[in-house]
Design an enzyme around this catalytic site. Structure first.
Site, PDB file in Angstrom:
ATOM      1  CD  GLN A 294      12.429 -25.213  -6.798  1.00 15.52           C
ATOM      2  OE1 GLN A 294      12.264 -25.400  -7.818  1.00 15.52           O
ATOM      3  NE2 GLN A 294      12.273 -24.068  -5.979  1.00 15.52           N
TER       4      GLN A 294
ATOM      5  CE  LYS B 153      18.586 -38.302 -18.118  1.00 15.07           C
ATOM      6  NZ  LYS B 153      17.772 -39.146 -18.837  1.00 15.07           N
TER       7      LYS B 153
ATOM      8  CB  THR C  86      10.712 -43.838 -21.229  1.00 13.27           C
ATOM      9  OG1 THR C  86      10.984 -43.809 -22.564  1.00 13.27           O
ATOM     10  CG2 THR C  86      10.343 -42.306 -20.949  1.00 13.27           C
TER      11      THR C  86
ATOM     12  CB  ALA D  52      20.179 -42.383 -19.752  1.00 10.05           C
TER      13      ALA D  52
ATOM     14  CB  ALA E  96      13.786 -56.680 -18.188  1.00  9.24           C
TER      15      ALA E  96
END
Ligand code: FAD
Length: 505
Positions: free
Chosen positions: A155, A80, A346, A52, A18
């Protein structure tokens, strides 16, 4: 009317992911106009995990002007394409949550609605066959997206797995090159200003006092400024997301890296497997109510493919969010602002979202309250939507074999999630809030994967004749398979384009 002076100095506390993401981004955008100091202590370890990511990280790299190949090589990264969920719905079952879309535009409803209609009529095939990212993941393939919309490769949507400590080092190099000054030292005190309680300065263990106009708290779970000094308060979401511990360990590489994260449900939580170029990241996220630390560590070690490369790293956390991300002249980012367990990768994205919103709401020294309130409202929504999505995985399960799964299957979920599930169960519709992180395809993948089946497809799909639908889907499926089979393997792609230097430590 006097205009408040601009911000001239910023102190960032914390040099984990962070802290260095924030330092790198704001120094790049502010171009040396503001003095930025980052304080970190070698004596206080970073969390050491967080490997991830999800596709918006590409935008973050673009914001920083990062050369993608250099970034991949520096962080031992792999690509990924989504997450494979094993044993979440029931033992022995697996499904894939891919990035990108399913199929192609077919009419008024989303592609998956036409697939639902055919499936209800007995087609019995896998929605994943219509997702280039799922197919590429299954076959271990990878290719970069192409601009030509007729190509299956158009895509392809990707993110990265990378080594968290190498990522922080990479960002540090960029931040320091943009003028950020790193100060080694432990923050031992925070001085508040009278009478408004704004942070005036921090004191380090060597006695130095560092003042600034604006403080960014990236000190990790402890939230040294936002909580320790400003007592902002924390909303605990453990009743919806019961995991409160993790144990992590890297292991040696034993096979070519697969282009996806693996998340395997276990008795008291789930295990991650994240393949990097030089090693594999592993961890067991669990609830201490259902397993001891010792047993969780033993379980993780027993499940490794390769040899452990370090001691077990045990972590404790409380899922939830800081009641205000931004309080007075202190903004919190990263773990200091809250934590939702890493099932959908996330957290790094939430740091990125916090930085982007900060740049759109950059303050002056008046710290206008409406701007701060608006920022906090937006970040609250970001956190809540991620919470709902992760909660879905725990709640929509058929598993009753372990107390954890019985508990989460029976729990009352947030109203916002219940509405989404009810809507989907009815006619397969997905309602996305404005700016919501997870796309329709993500909700569909996880809802169907976790066994939430609509009563029927969207009635508007009825206007397409069945035989026409069948022919079109057959064609799309064949095109995707053909396009994916022409891609190189993930390993071949890395070796040819972005292989990192051999790893020696
Ligand atoms: C088990 C687990 C798995 C995760 N997996 C993922 C994932 O796959 N994907 C993802 O996006 N996110 C993941 N995350 C989250 C991710 O690790 C964090 O969001 C990210 O690493 C940011 O951490 P941080 O920088 O906020 O805190 P930290 O890494 O804890 O850094 C805190 C910093 O503050 C400094 N500090 C603290 N106190 C002081 C003090 N008194 N004085 C000076 N310095 C101080 C420390 O030295 C350190 O530099 C995971 C988290 C956990 C717990």
């Amino acid at each position: 009317m006097s205009i408040a002076p601009p911000i001239q100095s910023i102190v960032i506390v914390g040099g984990g992911t962070a802290g260095w993401m924030t330092a790198a981004a704001i120094s790049h955008v502010l171009q040396g106009k503001v003095k930025i100091t980052l304080v970190e202590s070698d004596a206080i370890a970073t969390v050491g995990v967080g490997e991830a990511t999800i596709p918006p990280i590409i935008l973050f790299n673009k914001l920083l002007g990062v050369d993608e190949v250099a970034f991949i090589k520096a962080t031992q990264a792999t690509f990924k394409l989504g997450i494979e969920f094993r044993n979440w719905t029931r033992q022995g079952h697996s499904y894939f949550h891919p990035f990108g879309q399913y199929g192609t535009r077919m009419g008024a409803a989303g592609f998956y609605q036409y697939w639902l209609r055919l499936n209800a009529a007995g087609l019995d095939d896998d929605l994943g066959d219509y997702s280039p990212c799922t197919m590429a993941a299954r076959l271990g393939r990878f290719a970069m997206p192409e601009p030509d919309p007729r190509s299956v490769r158009s895509q392809m949507t990707y993110a990265f797995h990378f080594d968290a400590s190498l990522y922080a080092k990479f960002l540090r190099g960029r931040a320091e090159a943009s003028g950020v000054v790193r100060r080694e030292g432990k923050v031992v005190d925070v001085n508040l200003r009278e009478p408004d309680g704004f942070i005036e300065s921090i004191r380090l263990d060597d006695g130095e006092v560092l003042g600034a106009d604006f403080f960014i708290d990236c000190s990790g779970f402890r939230g040294l400024l936002i909580e320790g000094a400003l007592k902002t308060g924390y909303e605990d979401w453990t009743h919806w997301l019961p995991a409160n511990r993790a144990v992590a360990v890297p292991s040696t590489r034993v096979a070519d890296p697969h282009p996806y994260t693996r998340a395997t449900a276990l008795e008291a939580g789930w295990q991650w497997g994240i393949p990097l170029q030089h090693r594999t990241g592993n961890g067991y996220v669990y609830s201490s109510e259902f397993i001891s630390d010792d047993d969780a560590g033993t379980r993780l070690l027993g499940n490794l493919d390769g040899k452990p490369m370090a001691d077990l790293n045990f972590l404790r956390f409380t899922t939830g969010r800081r009641k205000k991300t931004w309080n007075k002249n202190c903004l919190s980012l990263g773990l200091a602002s809250g934590f939702i367990e890493p099932l959908e990768s996330t957290s790094i994205h939430l740091i990125q979202a916090g930085i982007t919103k900060l740049l759109l709401t950059f303050p002056d020294t008046a710290f206008a309250q409406p701007d701060i309130d608006n920022y906090n409202k937006l970040m609250q929504k970001e956190f809540e939507r991620v919470r709902d999505f992760v909660c879905l995985h725990y709640h929509a399960t058929e598993r009753t074999d372990q107390p954890l799964w019985r508990m989460t299957g029976a729990m009352t979920v947030p109203d916002s999630l219940k509405e989404k599930m009810d809507l989907f169960r009815s006619r397969g519709r997905v309602y996305r809030y404005e700016d919501e992180l997870f796309q329709e395809a993500s909700w569909v993948a996880v809802l169907l994967g976790q066994g939430v089946i609509p009563q029927r497809a969207d009635p508007i799909t009825d206007i397409v004749p069945m035989d026409e639908l069948q022919a079109r889907l057959k064609h799309i499926k064949a095109m995707i398979r053909d396009g994916v089979e022409r891609m190189p393997t993930h390993d071949q792609f890395i070796r040819a384009n972005c292989q990192a230097p051999a790893w020696d430590s």
